[in-house]
Design a protein around this motif. Structure first.
Motif, mmCIF file in Angstrom:
data_model
loop_
_atom_site.group_PDB
_atom_site.id
_atom_site.type_symbol
_atom_site.label_atom_id
_atom_site.label_comp_id
_atom_site.label_asym_id
_atom_site.label_seq_id
_atom_site.Cartn_x
_atom_site.Cartn_y
_atom_site.Cartn_z
ATOM 1 N N GLY A 30 0.848 -1.425 0.163
ATOM 2 C CA GLY A 30 -0.132 -0.278 -0.042
ATOM 3 C C GLY A 30 0.813 1.069 -0.127
ATOM 4 N N LEU A 31 0.146 2.247 -0.767
ATOM 5 C CA LEU A 31 0.781 4.107 -0.484
ATOM 6 C C LEU A 31 0.056 4.754 -0.351
ATOM 7 N N ASP A 32 0.734 5.309 1.011
ATOM 8 C CA ASP A 32 -0.057 6.394 1.609
ATOM 9 C C ASP A 32 1.229 7.265 1.827
ATOM 10 N N ASP A 77 -1.951 -2.561 -9.983
ATOM 11 C CA ASP A 77 -1.812 -1.787 -8.379
ATOM 12 C C ASP A 77 -1.223 -1.666 -7.910
ATOM 13 N N TYR A 78 -1.094 -0.698 -7.762
ATOM 14 C CA TYR A 78 0.302 0.443 -7.009
ATOM 15 C C TYR A 78 -0.343 0.159 -5.694
ATOM 16 N N GLN A 79 -1.458 -0.033 -4.916
ATOM 17 C CA GLN A 79 -1.746 -0.810 -3.586
ATOM 18 C C GLN A 79 -1.091 -1.720 -3.227
ATOM 19 N N ALA A 80 -1.197 -3.057 -3.997
ATOM 20 C CA ALA A 80 -0.949 -3.921 -3.716
ATOM 21 C C ALA A 80 0.815 -4.490 -4.163
ATOM 22 N N ILE A 81 1.710 -3.201 -3.709
ATOM 23 C CA ILE A 81 2.985 -3.171 -3.492
ATOM 24 C C ILE A 81 3.820 -2.953 -2.500
#
Lengths: 480, 441
Positions: A30-32, A77-81
């Motif tokens: 995930g990315l935040d 899916d950049y949130q799966a990395i």
């Protein structure tokens, strides 16, 4: 006919596919903003660096993934990395090779790159990147003597903040493109090189990148600054273990050459390309750009691209200084279901600037390969010169080779030439060799090597040997 | 994107009394055009030519085809041909000459063919271009009403060229016209087709022409498109050719006039041994913008293409060349060659060139080359050393540069016209007439 041999070549196995089992200190996928803050904190970065990352992140949020390339892949899916992975115990890093995790050394052994031997015999300093964190750096003292700074980017941010701040993002700004913005937000490691004024780096610098933990994207950031009249040759080589899940790699490399400086950047890229059906394999979205900032500066890119499922890569030169020079030499081999969209940009801004582009593409199996290049000559870049040659070789009737060269010429005192050819290995060439007792496999190997020679001779010695070996390995399958 | 209101109205007002199939096609064209609008630089195919300006331009429609004799005499080619003349898109019967039609050729103005609802028209109109060839071709489909339908009979070798002359008048308010040219070359026929676009000084109309050429097996066609509109004219042309087995298509795309010019030329080589030759010459001056897009689709094995485009740019002119060679999977043993050479005569001129190869078959030989540069100073010196002044030397060398394309024109009248037009664009002191007299050519 060579068809059978070609098909075997297309089925070659990825020889360097293996996984080292080291416990990773990985953040959940995930990315935040909190992930970025975590990375920044882990790296012990100052506040300005975190701000810089967040700024990039906010720009990235507003951007969309580019779709103009001749590539076909499912949306990422950049949130799966997972955006951070480091070998355990980052606090007490090994001081010498003896302290290095034996498993790691073993990995290098398997790759055929015995670190110490290689360093000692070849006189190459190796800043080995294993899963995002530099594990060992050799020859530091010798380089320090010459005043050369060669360290990981994280270390540089801590130790030489003023240098990093001065140059970071000046060649590839945070919002340059989708992948560069992502990299700017989450980059975890990479190299920093600074060659002071008038210094010729006493040895070739080299970094081995290696992707390890599954599902971990690698986001290297490399910054090389060559001060006035300085010279450096930098080698980058990559291999990755076999994986079923696609791994994203979005590196950024920035080169800055001041007056009369010369940077030579060579790459051998042999990442896992995926299996026969195109399953797995690395997604390689790289932004590489050199800025010939000073007059008479010169930047030379040489690349041998044999790996990755997807390659999206355009090492470029901004020829800003008068009489500056940009070069791009590339061999790209695609096989199986690999896709590569690669090329270069030469932006002529200063007067009497010159650039040379030599691109050799070999497509086999069911792969697709594109050369995409831009030569832009601005109205004030009078007396500029460009020569471009891109040749493609097709092996088998299921592959594709494409050429998309853009030329934008804005003044009448420059000379621009472009040539491209596409063909297969000639039956008459093969017949000629065979009639002289050379086996078909050897003949194919010989002809392909000859096809790439213009580029191989630009590689530093060690790399040239490695590249030729790599090509031989590629062609080995065809012998059976 | 917002489109001009008058244009929107016209798009939805299909002329009454037309056959139903045409009304349907018009609707499809109009709705496609409304969806995509005028192309902007965001469209890859229009990266260097911004057409969004058309959203702000108003064009009327011509209501008569009158033309004064002096204008006509000055603009026409003095050539013995089967001639159709159009003025601002409308057919002018008086100036046309269809009496001495050779055997085996049928040429009908599109309006007449539509009136009598010839089945050939409904079959051919849009057959090759479809609705979505481009925004401009869709606009043409929606609004066309005039043009020509040309049929070359089986095994007929027509010696007399077929000459379609489109004249643009200097109107008080600019008009737009959408001619549609439908050509059908039957088996083993041979013919020459000349499309000639000329205009009165100051004419600032939009000509948006679509040409569809169907070539039956073993037919041959020499196609000349001479575009020498006024320097304030807008010109957009879409040409689609369908080539069957053993056909031979030679295109001469000669662009000397126009303010903003765009040519899209697509040739489909659909069966073995189809050959296409694409020759192009463009000469831009002042603020002219000339954009040539060509595409050769090798859809079948053993097909051949050869392309040579030469561009000369002076003043603040901008030239664009985009040539694509596409080779379909399994279209083996194809030869494709592409060359684009450009000469920049001024520091403010610009050329954007992009020769593309897209290849999915391995047993092929393809190459392309492009060069951009200036006149060779050594050659100029060599001429000057022989007593030729500098302007003359530059003129001669420029002419020689263009000659590679001009010498492939096999009609004396056309060659002359083009040569003179090119010479006329050279600096004042270059005088072709005196040169012709000197050497008594």
């Amino acid at each position: 006919m060579a068809t059978e041999a070609m098909e075997q070549l297309a089925r070659r196995e990825y020889k360097q596919g293996f996984v080292t089992d080291i416990e990773s200190d990985t953040v959940p996928p995930g990315l935040d903003e909190s992930v970025i803050a975590f990375i920044s904190q882990k790296k012990g970065e100052p506040q300005w660096m975190l701000d810089w990352r967040l700024e990039a992140y906010h720009q990235w949020l507003k951007m969309t993934s580019p779709s103009w390339a001749h590539l076909d892949y499912p949306p990422i899916d950049y949130q799966a990395i997972s955006y951070f992975s480091a070998p355990k115990k980052p606090e007490d890093r090994p001081q010498s090779l003896d302290e290095v995790d034996p498993k790691l050394l073993e990995t290098y052994e398997k790759l055929g790159i015995p670190l110490h031997e290689r360093a000692a015999l070849a006189g190459v300093a190796v800043d080995a990147v294993f899963d995002s964190v530099s594990v060992t750096t050799t020859f530091r003292e010798k380089l320090a003597e010459a005043g050369v700074i060669f360290c990981s980017i994280s270390e540089a941010i801590r130790e030489y903040p003023e240098l990093v701040r001065q140059y970071l993002g000046t060649v590839v700004p945070q919002g340059d493109n989708y992948f560069a913005a992502l990299n700017s937000a989450v980059f975890t490691d990479g190299s920093f090189v600074y060659i002071p004024e008038g210094v010729t780096c006493p040895m070739e610098l080299s970094t081995y990148f290696r992707i390890n933990a599954a599902n971990t994207g690698q986001f290297e950031r490399t910054l090389i600054v060559c001060d006035k009249r300085a010279q450096v040759s930098y080698l980058e080589g990559c291999t990755a273990p076999q994986r079923d899940e696609n791994q994203l790699h979005a590196a950024v490399v920035e080169l800055v050459a001041l007056e009369d400086a010369y940077i030579k950047y060579s790459t051998v890229q042999n990442w896992y390309p995926g299996d026969e059906d195109g399953k797995g394999g690395i997604y390689n979205f790289v932004t590489k750009r050199g800025d010939c900032r000073g007059d008479r500066s010169r930047i030379s890119w040489t690349q041998v691209e044999t790996g990755s499922a997807i390659t999206w890569k355009y090492p470029s030169c901004l020829l800003r200084g008068n009489e500056s020079k940009g070069e791009f030499y590339s061999v790209a081999v695609t096989n199986g279901r690999q896709q590569a969209d690669t090329g270069t940009k030469m932006i002529h801004i200063g007067k009497n600037t010159s650039s040379t582009i030599v691109s050799k593409g070999i497509a086999a199996g069911k792969s697709n390969q594109s050369y995409r290049g831009l030569v832009k000559v601005s109205p004030r870049a009078t007396g500029s010169r460009n020569f471009t040659q891109c040749d493609s070789l097709l092996i088998g009737d299921k592959c594709g080779a494409h050429t998309f060269p853009y030329q934008e010429i804005g003044n009448s005192r420059s000379t621009i030439e472009h040539e491209a050819t596409t063909s297969k290995i000639g039956d008459d060439q093969l017949f000629y060799c065979k009639s002289r007792g050379i086996s078909e496999e050897d003949a194919v190997s010989m002809i392909v090597n000859g096809f790439c020679k213009d580029v191989f001779q630009e590689l530093p010695m060690e790399f040239a040997v490695e590249a030729e070996a790599l090509l031989s390995v590629t062609l080995e399958g065809s012998v059976g | 994107m917002s489109l001009p209101e008058t244009l929107m109205k016209r798009l939805h007002a299909a002329p009454a009394g037309e056959p139903e199939w045409l009304t349907e096609k018009r609707r499809a064209g109009a709705s496609y055009f409304e969806t995509v609008g005028f192309p902007t630089r965001r469209d890859e195919a229009w990266k260097y030519t911004d057409m969004s300006r058309f959203s702000d331009l108003e064009f009327g429609q011509a209501d008569n085809a009158e033309l004064d004799q002096a204008s006509y005499d000055a603009l026409k080619l003095d050539i013995d041909a089967c001639r159709l003349v159009f003025v601002d898109g409308l057919f002018n019967a008086e100036l046309s000459d269809l009496d001495s039609m050779p055997e085996g050729v049928a040429i009908t103005p599109l309006s007449q063919a539509l009136k009598s609802d010839q089945p050939a028209v409904s079959e051919q109109l849009g057959h090759l271009t479809g609705i979505d060839f481009s925004a401009f071709s869709a606009l043409n489909t929606a609004l066309t009403g005039e043009g020509a339908i040309v049929t070359i009979g089986k095994r007929q070798a027509v010696e007399k060229p077929i000459y379609l002359l489109f004249i643009s008048r200097n109107n008080a308010a600019p008009v737009m016209s959408h001619p549609r040219i439908l050509v059908n070359c039957d088996t083993e026929s041979e013919a020459t087709l000349i499309e000639h676009y000329a205009g009165e000084q100051g004419a600032a109309n939009l000509t948006n022409v679509v040409t569809e050429i169907e070539m039956a097996p073993a037919s041959r066609l020499s196609h000349y498109k001479l575009q020498e509109a006024s320097q304030s004219e807008y010109h957009v042309a879409s040409i689609q050719v369908d080539q069957k087995r053993d056909t031979n298509f030679i295109s001469h795309n000669l662009n000397l006039g126009g303010a903003v010019v765009r040519n899209d030329l697509v040739s489909d080589l659909n069966d073995e041994n189809a050959t296409v030759d694409l020759l192009g010459l463009f000469f831009g001056q002042d603020r002219q913008h000339i954009d040539n897009h060509t595409k050769v689709n090798h859809n079948a094995p053993r097909t051949y293409s050869n392309e040579n485009y030469k561009g000369i740019l002076d003043g603040r002119a901008r030239g664009v060349f985009n040539g694509r060679v596409y080779i379909k999977r399994d279209a083996q043993q194809v030869l494709g060659y592409q060359n684009n050479a450009n000469l920049l005569l001024s520091d403010r001129a610009e050329i954007d060139t992009k020769p593309e190869l897209e290849i999915y078959a391995d047993d092929v030989q393809c190459s392309h080359g492009t060069t951009t540069g200036q006149l060779d100073e050594n050659a100029i010196f060599a001429l000057r050393a022989r007593g030729i002044d500098e302007q003359m030397a530059r003129g001669l060398l420029t002419l020689a540069f263009a000659n590679e394309v001009m010498e492939r024109i096999h009609h004396r009248v056309l060659t002359d016209r083009v040569e003179r037009a090119v010479a006329g664009k050279l600096p004042d002191r270059f005088n072709l007439e005196s040169l012709v007299e000197d050497t008594s050519l």
